[in-house]
Design an enzyme around this catalytic site. Structure first.
Site, PDB file in Angstrom:
ATOM      1  CB  CYS A 153       2.449 -74.032 112.794  1.00 24.57           C
ATOM      2  SG  CYS A 153       2.474 -72.172 113.862  1.00 24.57           S
ATOM      3  CG  ASP A 203      -4.980 -76.262 126.335  1.00 27.12           C
ATOM      4  OD1 ASP A 203      -4.150 -76.185 124.478  1.00 27.12           O
ATOM      5  OD2 ASP A 203      -4.414 -75.930 127.182  1.00 27.12           O
ATOM      6  CD  GLN A 204      -6.818 -73.345 127.568  1.00 26.78           C
ATOM      7  OE1 GLN A 204      -8.086 -72.419 128.115  1.00 26.78           O
ATOM      8  NE2 GLN A 204      -5.647 -73.641 127.848  1.00 26.78           N
ATOM      9  NE  ARG A 228      -0.730 -70.467 116.152  1.00 25.11           N
ATOM     10  CZ  ARG A 228      -0.805 -69.660 115.313  1.00 25.11           C
ATOM     11  NH1 ARG A 228      -0.040 -69.939 113.838  1.00 25.11           N
ATOM     12  NH2 ARG A 228      -2.026 -68.887 114.815  1.00 25.11           N
ATOM     13  NE  ARG A 258      -1.140 -70.260 105.584  1.00 24.09           N
ATOM     14  CZ  ARG A 258      -0.681 -70.198 106.748  1.00 24.09           C
ATOM     15  NH1 ARG A 258       0.878 -69.954 106.690  1.00 24.09           N
ATOM     16  NH2 ARG A 258      -1.779 -69.288 107.357  1.00 24.09           N
ATOM     17  CE  LYS A 266      -4.141 -65.383 107.715  1.00 22.30           C
ATOM     18  NZ  LYS A 266      -4.808 -66.216 107.729  1.00 22.30           N
ATOM     19  CG  ASN A 267      -6.736 -63.627 111.072  1.00 21.37           C
ATOM     20  OD1 ASN A 267      -6.209 -65.137 110.054  1.00 21.37           O
ATOM     21  ND2 ASN A 267      -5.466 -63.687 111.408  1.00 21.37           N
ATOM     22  CG  ASP A 269      -1.530 -61.614 112.929  1.00 16.46           C
ATOM     23  OD1 ASP A 269      -0.644 -62.904 113.646  1.00 16.46           O
ATOM     24  OD2 ASP A 269      -2.877 -61.791 113.114  1.00 16.46           O
ATOM     25  NE  ARG A 285      -3.483 -72.618 115.235  1.00 12.26           N
ATOM     26  CZ  ARG A 285      -3.816 -73.077 116.345  1.00 12.26           C
ATOM     27  NH1 ARG A 285      -2.768 -73.902 116.714  1.00 12.26           N
ATOM     28  NH2 ARG A 285      -4.031 -73.116 117.600  1.00 12.26           N
ATOM     29  CB  ILE A 328       1.307 -63.601 121.052  1.00 14.01           C
ATOM     30  CG1 ILE A 328       0.148 -62.197 121.549  1.00 14.01           C
ATOM     31  CG2 ILE A 328      -0.294 -64.297 121.032  1.00 14.01           C
ATOM     32  CD1 ILE A 328      -0.601 -61.856 122.699  1.00 14.01           C
TER      33      ILE A 328
HETATM   34  C1  UD1 Z   1      -5.661 -66.471 115.894  1.00 10.39           C
HETATM   35  C2  UD1 Z   1      -4.890 -65.074 114.266  1.00 10.39           C
HETATM   36  C3  UD1 Z   1      -3.221 -65.003 113.528  1.00 10.39           C
HETATM   37  C4  UD1 Z   1      -2.879 -64.735 115.307  1.00 10.39           C
HETATM   38  C5  UD1 Z   1      -2.911 -64.530 116.496  1.00 10.39           C
HETATM   39  C6  UD1 Z   1      -3.207 -63.715 118.139  1.00 10.39           C
HETATM   40  C7  UD1 Z   1      -7.263 -66.537 113.183  1.00 10.39           C
HETATM   41  C8  UD1 Z   1      -6.797 -67.557 111.754  1.00 10.39           C
HETATM   42  N1  UD1 Z   1      -5.529 -66.906 113.594  1.00 10.39           N
HETATM   43  O1  UD1 Z   1      -4.426 -67.600 115.898  1.00 10.39           O
HETATM   44  O2  UD1 Z   1      -3.302 -64.466 112.895  1.00 10.39           O
HETATM   45  O3  UD1 Z   1      -1.422 -64.411 115.081  1.00 10.39           O
HETATM   46  O4  UD1 Z   1      -5.023 -65.102 116.576  1.00 10.39           O
HETATM   47  O5  UD1 Z   1      -3.778 -62.610 117.620  1.00 10.39           O
HETATM   48  O6  UD1 Z   1      -7.811 -65.803 113.352  1.00 10.39           O
HETATM   49  N2  UD1 Z   1      -3.042 -71.235 122.660  1.00 10.39           N
HETATM   50  C9  UD1 Z   1      -3.177 -72.468 123.972  1.00 10.39           C
HETATM   51  N3  UD1 Z   1      -4.645 -73.114 123.965  1.00 10.39           N
HETATM   52  C10 UD1 Z   1      -4.949 -73.351 122.849  1.00 10.39           C
HETATM   53  C11 UD1 Z   1      -5.286 -71.677 122.346  1.00 10.39           C
HETATM   54  C12 UD1 Z   1      -4.274 -71.104 122.071  1.00 10.39           C
HETATM   55  O7  UD1 Z   1      -1.629 -72.618 124.283  1.00 10.39           O
HETATM   56  O8  UD1 Z   1      -5.730 -74.124 123.052  1.00 10.39           O
HETATM   57  C13 UD1 Z   1      -2.284 -70.574 123.146  1.00 10.39           C
HETATM   58  C14 UD1 Z   1      -0.769 -69.551 121.759  1.00 10.39           C
HETATM   59  O9  UD1 Z   1      -0.746 -71.150 121.334  1.00 10.39           O
HETATM   60  C15 UD1 Z   1      -0.527 -68.768 121.924  1.00 10.39           C
HETATM   61  C16 UD1 Z   1      -2.082 -67.768 122.105  1.00 10.39           C
HETATM   62  O10 UD1 Z   1      -2.736 -68.941 123.126  1.00 10.39           O
HETATM   63  O11 UD1 Z   1       0.334 -68.794 122.269  1.00 10.39           O
HETATM   64  C17 UD1 Z   1      -3.009 -67.481 121.598  1.00 10.39           C
HETATM   65  O12 UD1 Z   1      -3.103 -67.875 119.984  1.00 10.39           O
HETATM   66  P1  UD1 Z   1      -4.652 -67.417 119.551  1.00 10.39           P
HETATM   67  O13 UD1 Z   1      -5.283 -66.258 120.024  1.00 10.39           O
HETATM   68  O14 UD1 Z   1      -5.571 -69.204 119.791  1.00 10.39           O
HETATM   69  O15 UD1 Z   1      -3.929 -67.623 118.069  1.00 10.39           O
HETATM   70  P2  UD1 Z   1      -4.577 -68.606 116.711  1.00 10.39           P
HETATM   71  O16 UD1 Z   1      -6.737 -68.176 117.076  1.00 10.39           O
HETATM   72  O17 UD1 Z   1      -3.974 -69.848 116.556  1.00 10.39           O
END
Ligand code: UD1
Length: 430
Positions: free
Chosen positions: A126, A134-135, A131, A410, A22-23, A318, A102, A340
């Site tokens: 969520c 901003d990055q 989550r 999902r 999925k990811n 995960d 998301r 995380i």
């Molecule tokens: C992806 C995976 C999800 C997995 C997660 C961590 C997909 C579709 N989903 O989610 O299944 O649980 O990686 O391995 O691939 N963060 C910020 N700002 C940002 C982006 C992230 O603060 O702009 C924080 C998040 O809140 C979190 C951490 O960084 O605490 C890591 O999140 P991230 O790796 O971005 O998760 P996803 O990519 O959403």
């Protein structure tokens, strides 16, 4: 709302095929936005999140054709999906679709790069944490996009002549998987070189990079924490097979372990699952590895294993919930630290309802194995939490009802069919 009814206490035995990841599939579908030529993806899992992403792309003007190839059960029900974004005319991701998934934010980078403009609803919070994105936004700004946030929408616009993004040094404050993917896709069509530092090293990032390279992108370093991308003028179409789902693989290995069973999982690979397999071996399971299959034989009683989640190649967040389920019925006390997401222990209170002994202190859970769990009605709160409740229900004595299983739909293809193929007594009730 559908529920899963599980009659626990049966050891899982037999063989099933693992679906496409999925990811990996979600960002790969978005990669189609980067080209006017058709992109064909095979081994696409049949999941609600995939349906949502295809709906999102269709309303942007992408033509989608989907051919189902598998029959379910021991085979995977995957599809081949062809996406043609030559008629892309509406670079908008509306709230109604983004709020349910998301990962919709993955259209932001490709749209900004291809159309010079994108309007994408903010995903909002969520269940597992705030989550933010901003990055993603900061990276696009560094590439010259002008970004405003109005009425819950991120509006990105390129201002340079020709509407192109420009290559830039991109440093993310934390390792972000979809953030890395979004910026890597955007950089493919930017002017000049981009360097993503502190990049996510997840195998799904590498799968995406491999497909982009086959489309003509110039990317090096995917799989390390520095990814370099030389922008090109255009990308072409290609055909790409999506990697196996390492989290689905790990989930069925845990289900077999928790029930004292023996399973063989095909159409998968151990190469992305090193720590998960090491931890399962620490529980006392015997694991056999083949080129595209994994075999697990569980001991009569598992040993508790401590874990700490962190970005790849460390233990995946995960898989945390599924390991909590197996620790509830193992000998000893496990210390489980989640680094995380700030709110990813919601399955713990439900596991306690099944008789588990779990104490939570901040981001740490202390799980002491009990002799046996007892079936009860429990509520699924997010995707992987749901999987952990199913595993606990399979290991428990008596009947467990897992409510709100739309979360499972999902991210797990035909879960009850696959479990039934392994001998589990499980059925879906409306
Ligand atoms: C992806 C995976 C999800 C997995 C997660 C961590 C997909 C579709 N989903 O989610 O299944 O649980 O990686 O391995 O691939 N963060 C910020 N700002 C940002 C982006 C992230 O603060 O702009 C924080 C998040 O809140 C979190 C951490 O960084 O605490 C890591 O999140 P991230 O790796 O971005 O998760 P996803 O990519 O959403």
């Amino acid at each position: 709302m559908d529920k899963l009814l599980i009659e626990g206490g049966t050891q899982l035995r037999g063989e099933i095929a693992i679906s496409g990841a999925k990811n990996a599939a979600l960002p790969l579908l978005c990669a189609a936005l980067l080209t006017r030529e058709p992109l064909t993806l095979t081994n696409v899992p049949d999941l609600h999140d995939i349906d949502t992403m295809l709906r999102l792309l269709t309303q942007m003007g992408v033509k989608v054709s989907r051919e189902k190839v598998g029959a379910g059960g021991t085979a995977s029900a995957s599809s081949a999906v062809t996406l043609d974004a030559s008629g892309l005319d509406n670079p908008l991701a509306p709230y109604e679709l983004v709020k349910t998934m998301r990962a919709s934010v993955l259209v932001l980078g490709p749209l900004a790069a291809r159309c010079g403009e994108a309007r994408v609803s903010l995903p909002g919070g969520c269940a597992i944490g705030a989550r933010p994105v901003d990055q993603h936004i900061r990276g696009l700004q560094a590439m010259g996009a002008e970004i405003t946030v109005e009425q819950g929408y991120v509006h990105a616009r390129t201002t340079a002549a020709g509407g192109k993004l420009k290559g830039a040094r991109l440093f993310t404050d934390m390792v972000t998987v979809t953030g890395t993917e979004n910026l890597m896709m955007a950089a493919c069509l930017a002017d000049g070189e981009s360097v993503i530092e502190n990049a996510a090293r997840e195998p799904e990032v590498v799968d995406l990079a491999n497909c982009l390279i086959a489309m003509g992108a110039r990317i090096s370093g995917a799989g390390t924490d520095v990814i370099r991308i030389q922008g090109v003028d255009r990308l072409s179409g290609t055909t790409h097979r999506i990697m196996p789902d390492r989290i689905e693989t790990g989930t069925y290995l845990c289900a077999a372990a928790a029930t004292g069973g023996a399973v063989r999982l095909t159409n998968t690979s151990s190469s992305y699952l090193d720590v998960v397999i090491d931890k399962l071996m620490d529980t006392g399971c015997e694991i056999g590895l083949e080129r595209s299959a994994i075999h697990l034989q569980a001991p009569a009683r598992l040993k508790a294993v401590s874990i700490r989640t962190a970005p790849y190649p460390a233990f995946p967040t995960d898989m945390q919930a599924q390991f909590m389920a197996i620790n509830t019925v193992a000998d000893g006390t496990a210390i489980m630290r989640e680094t995380i997401f700030e709110n990813r222990f919601m399955h713990a209170v439900e596991l306690i309802r099944l008789g588990a002994d779990i104490k939570i202190d901040g981001n740490t859970a202390f799980v002491t194995g009990v002799e046996k769990l007892d079936g009860a009605t429990v509520m699924a709160t997010d995707l992987r939490a749901s999987a952990s409740l199913v595993i606990a229900g399979l290991a428990a004595q008596g009947e467990t009802i897992v409510d709100r299983i739309y979360h499972l739909d999902r991210g797990y293809e035909q879960m009850e069919t696959k479990l039934a193929a392994l001998g589990a007594r499980v059925r879906r009730v409306k």
